[in-house]
Design a protein around this motif. Structure first.
Motif: not given
Lengths: 268, 369, 292
Positions: C50-65
């Motif tokens: 639901x696009x709520x922020x989940x506070x756990x570490x991931x570098x996924x976002x930077x991967x997407x970029x």
């Protein structure tokens, strides 16, 4: 006289170039002003249907537009007042006292100035939403204060750099305490810098689109109201209000540039 | 000695402000000519017109016989030493001095050689890599001079170049400039408001006043024989008296002043009953305890001022006007309050025409009407 | 003796120092530092369905970029910002030079005429351009009237339109620091250069430009960086065809609602900004001239 003719041609090119740039700068403003007199009534309100003052009358019954303008003014005045007080105190303190972390504060002041506004906007949005601060007037004012304060500090600091602190010592030597000295001596001498900073804060606040766009919640400021209506075609009463604001801006510019607010007779 | 710069009927107006009025000036090759005057007299404007920064409103300027009004400053074979030095702050001393040669596309090797030679000449060797902000005022001054001289201009224009230096450095630089000028045999046109500087350095001085050259002559002539009352009072100290020529015998005129008659040497241009001004330098003034023949001045000693080698004596005439007399220190002097009879050798004083008699004509006309 | 004195100073200066510097420190802490730290933290977080922020570490976002689509947008952003900056210099420099070198009385008026649009709301001015350039706008009408074009042409939604809007928004940011730099330029240096034989073009490159480069650098910083984030210009004039980093960020926070991804994009923008500011300082740029 060949040389004189050459000079004249050079001057002619300069003038033509300047005129072209001014035309570029003022063209969209002319369009907005002209459209405020446009008698058209159908969207997107662009084709010219004759001259009318109607929009200046209708303006006063467009309550949501007026409300957004009132919001803008309330936010601008409040955040100018707050940022001027915080900024002036801060500038004097940073200039005067030695303390740990002074360098850090000086560095941090540049962040809101150099970082793109959109980043500041989303950063404030995330912190407000995660700390549960309800978005609206309060968050708008807090945000505006945060990006105005550095500019006030820079303005006051420029004034302080030519400031002879021995006049404060003289004041205390003559029996005034710190608080009295601040109000009797420091403040009046810094007044032009403070006024300049306040003015800058005011215009920054009024003009702000990007940061307000993220932290406003349901509260609409005037620029946000315009932004909202752009897609569907901006009704000419918005142009009318913009024209009135423009007149106010021109007045303010003339006032400051002619030295009434810059304190020409108060040079350090 | 040929003519190098010639200004013919030059006028300069800024709007209604007439700064230089119908100026005619001939500068000889190799001479040190000073334009001397107080601020606003038009001397700097004159210099800037020769340099090409200002254009004359009317009139013509010739350098080496060629009219230059149409030429841009960078096309003229004259260089300027600016009052503020105008050193390029972003260039080293070497690059500052090399600038003119670089513009002339002189080969790099030659530039290097000439710059180093020039730097040696102005005693700046070793400063090549420094920037102007790292130099003292006197050093900046030398750079400014070197930067102009390296182009071997036909004429060097100097606009109060020593104005920003302290007195001691000024004196030293005056001698150095004079030495450079003699050595390089370049015509110097020098602008200053300092009369002492003008007197020590110049071959000729043009005294400017209100846009007009009052007198153009050697320092000695200007000091000994000032042409106008302005020149007399501007250069050195002097005592001036206005009076009327009452008789002329054998080239000696008797002038009747408010305080009595005096004698002055005069030329044929003066006639009896003319209004005229007498100028006598303080050091030419004499006095006696008895009246001196031909002189009717009586004065009272008011004060002595000791200024090193000389003693200035202030005396006052019956009408209250002061009078300055200079004596070498150590001479025997009358007491303060005693009466003396001032006089001078008629040849030591200068007689000048005085235009202010015109006021009497105006007064007469008013009375008649 | 020395120790005594500093103790005394300490006592008498602590309270005033706290009163004066306290508020601004709190402001910087809570409204500048904390939000940015928070953005940095969030950029390493994920979201649930639901696009709520989940506070756990991931570098996924930077991967997407690093995906090609995003890289294209960065390239376009940098290009548009670069072109905008260059055009701002080309227009702003001669313009600032002419006004800064105008004789005193007229100069104030000319300067005022730059300030007026600068102080008028940028959104409204951009909207003015939209009305002027749109397919039923004045420019089209004028061109039709002059028989230069027959059918209406839409000048909007092109890269060129976005650049025009950006140049328009940022020219004053270029002109003002240049004006300050050029006004300070000592006129006698120009005379000296000419006197030493330099033609006007040589004087420009040897003296004028080097001595006003500080103004050019600070103008470039004040144009290039904010230009990357001025999303509304490309929204209004580019209509989604000329998205820049700013538009991407805006979308993550407004419509797409992927805040961590937007946060990661913002961090990229911050790093880019810091890089450029460092470069600016290396070139001898003065921070103070950035706060017009």
């Amino acid at each position: 006289m060949k040389k004189i003719r050459k000079e004249k041609r050079k001057k002619g090119i300069s003038i033509a170039f300047c005129m072209a740039v001014y035309l570029f700068l003022f063209l969209p403003i002319f369009v907005v002003v002209a459209n405020s007199f446009n008698a058209t009534t159908s969207k997107p309100y662009l084709s010219w249907k004759g001259f009318t003052f109607d929009w200046y009358v209708k303006l006063w019954s467009n309550s949501s537009l007026l409300e957004s303008f009132a919001n803008t003014m309330i936010i601008a005045l409040t955040s100018t007042l707050l940022s001027t007080i915080i900024g002036t105190l801060g500038a004097v303190g940073i200039y005067r006292y030695k303390f740990k972390g002074k360098g850090v504060i000086n560095g941090l002041l540049y962040i809101p100035v150099v970082i793109p506004e959109i980043v500041i906007g989303i950063a404030l949005l995330t912190i407000f939403s995660n700390t549960g601060v309800p978005r609206g007037m309060l968050t708008l004012i807090l945000s505006h204060v945060s990006f105005c304060v550095p500019y006030v500090i820079f303005n006051v600091r420029a004034r302080l750099s030519g400031y002879d602190s021995s006049i404060e010592e003289a004041s205390m030597d003559l029996g005034a305490n710190r608080v009295v000295t601040f109000f009797e001596i420091t403040l009046p001498v810094l007044a032009p810098g403070i006024a300049g900073g306040a003015l800058l804060a005011f215009t920054l606040s009024i003009d702000d689109v990007i940061i307000s766009y993220f932290v406003n919640g349901q509260t609409k400021t005037y620029p946000l109201k315009v932004m909202e209506s752009i897609k569907s075609g901006v009704s000419p009463d918005v142009n009318a209000l913009s024209t009135l604001i423009l007149l106010g801006t021109i007045g303010l510019v003339i006032l400051t540039q002619s030295g009434i607010l810059s304190g020409k007779h108060n040079k350090v | 000695m040929g003519t190098i710069v010639e200004m013919i009927g030059v006028n300069k107006r800024y709007g209604s402000n007439h700064v230089v009025k119908d100026l005619n000036l001939i500068v000889n090759e190799g001479e040190f000519l000073t334009l001397l005057g107080s601020s606003g007299c038009g001397k700097t404007t004159t210099l800037r017109m020769i340099a090409g920064f200002e254009e004359p409103t009317t009139g013509s300027i010739k350098v080496e016989g060629v009219p230059v009004e149409e030429k841009e400053p960078y096309e003229r074979n004259v260089n300027t030493v600016f009052q503020t030095y105008a050193l390029f702050p972003h260039k080293t001393i070497f690059d500052n001095i090399a600038y003119g040669l670089k513009m002339k596309k002189v080969p790099k090797e030659e530039i290097r050689e000439r710059v180093l030679e020039m730097m040696d000449m102005v005693q700046l060797t070793g400063f090549e890599k420094r920037y102007p902000s790292q130099l003292s005022g006197g050093q900046k001054q030398r750079v400014a001079i070197a930067r102009a001289l390296i182009n071997r201009p036909r004429v060097l224009l100097l606009d109060e170049p020593l104005g920003a230096l302290d007195l001691k450095l000024r004196k030293q630089m005056q001698l150095e400039l004079k030495r450079l000028q003699k050595k390089l045999n370049i015509t110097f046109i020098y602008v200053t408001h300092d009369q002492e500087e003008a007197l020590t350095m110049s071959d000729r001085i043009a005294i400017m006043h209100d846009g007009i050259v009052d007198q153009l002559d050697t320092p000695t002539e200007i000091y000994e024989h000032p042409a106008t009352r302005f020149v007399a009072t501007f250069i050195g100290e002097t005592n001036t008296y206005d009076g009327c020529v009452t008789s002329i015998t054998d080239g000696i005129a008797t002038i009747t002043l408010e305080n009595g008659a005096v004698k002055v040497k005069c030329d044929e241009s003066f006639s009896i009953l003319e209004y005229a001004t007498v100028s006598v330098r303080p050091e030419k003034m004499r006095f006696a305890k008895e009246p001196h023949e031909g002189f009717e001045l009586v004065a009272v000693v008011k004060d002595y001022i000791y200024v090193g080698s000389v003693l200035k004596c202030i005396v006052s005439l019956p009408n209250g006007n002061g009078l300055k007399i200079e004596r070498l220190a150590g001479q025997e002097l009358p007491e303060i309050g005693s009466r003396i009879y001032p006089y001078w050798e008629p040849a030591d004083a200068v007689l000048m025409h005085n235009d202010s008699y015109k006021i009497f004509k105006i007064l007469d006309e008013i009375k008649l009407a | 003796m020395d120790g005594k004195r500093s103790k005394h100073e300490f006592r008498s200066n602590t309270l005033p120092a706290v009163v004066t510097v306290g508020p601004v420190s709190l402001l910087l802490l809570f409204l500048v530092v904390a939000p940015l730290v928070f953005v940095a933290v969030m950029s390493f977080c994920g979201t649930d369905e639901y696009y709520n922020v989940v506070y756990s570490f991931t570098a996924e976002n930077y991967g997407k970029l690093l995906s090609v689509d995003y890289l294209k947008i960065y390239a376009r952003s940098l290009l548009i910002s670069f072109i905008t900056t260059v055009l701002c210099v080309l227009i702003g420099y001669p313009f600032a030079y002419i006004i800064a070198r105008t004789k005193s009385k007229k100069r104030q008026l000319l300067y005022m005429l730059v300030i007026i649009p600068f102080w008028t709301n940028s959104l409204i001015r951009i909207y003015g351009w939209r009305s002027f350039l749109g397919n039923s706008g004045w420019l089209v009408k004028a061109l039709q009237f002059l028989h230069i074009i027959q059918e209406p042409v839409d000048f909007l939604y092109k890269t060129g339109t976005t650049v025009l809007g950006m140049v328009y928004c940022f020219v004053p940011f270029m002109v003002l620091p240049l004006y300050t730099a050029i006004e300070k330029l000592d006129g006698s240096l120009l005379e000296a250069s000419s006197d030493l034989g330099a033609k006007p073009v040589r004087t420009l490159f040897e003296v004028i430009l080097p001595l006003t480069s500080g103004g050019i650098f600070s103008g470039c910083i004040m144009v290039f960086i904010p230009c990357l984030g001025y999303f509304f210009v490309s929204n209004i004039l580019g209509g989604g065809n000329t998205d820049m980093i700013g538009n991407l960020i805006e979308r993550q926070f407004k419509s797409a609602n992927n805040w961590p991804l937007g946060a990661a994009l913002s961090i990229i923008l911050i790093l880019l900004t810091l890089l450029l500011v460092k470069l600016y300082q290396r070139l001898g740029g003065d921070m103070e001239s950035l706060g017009v």
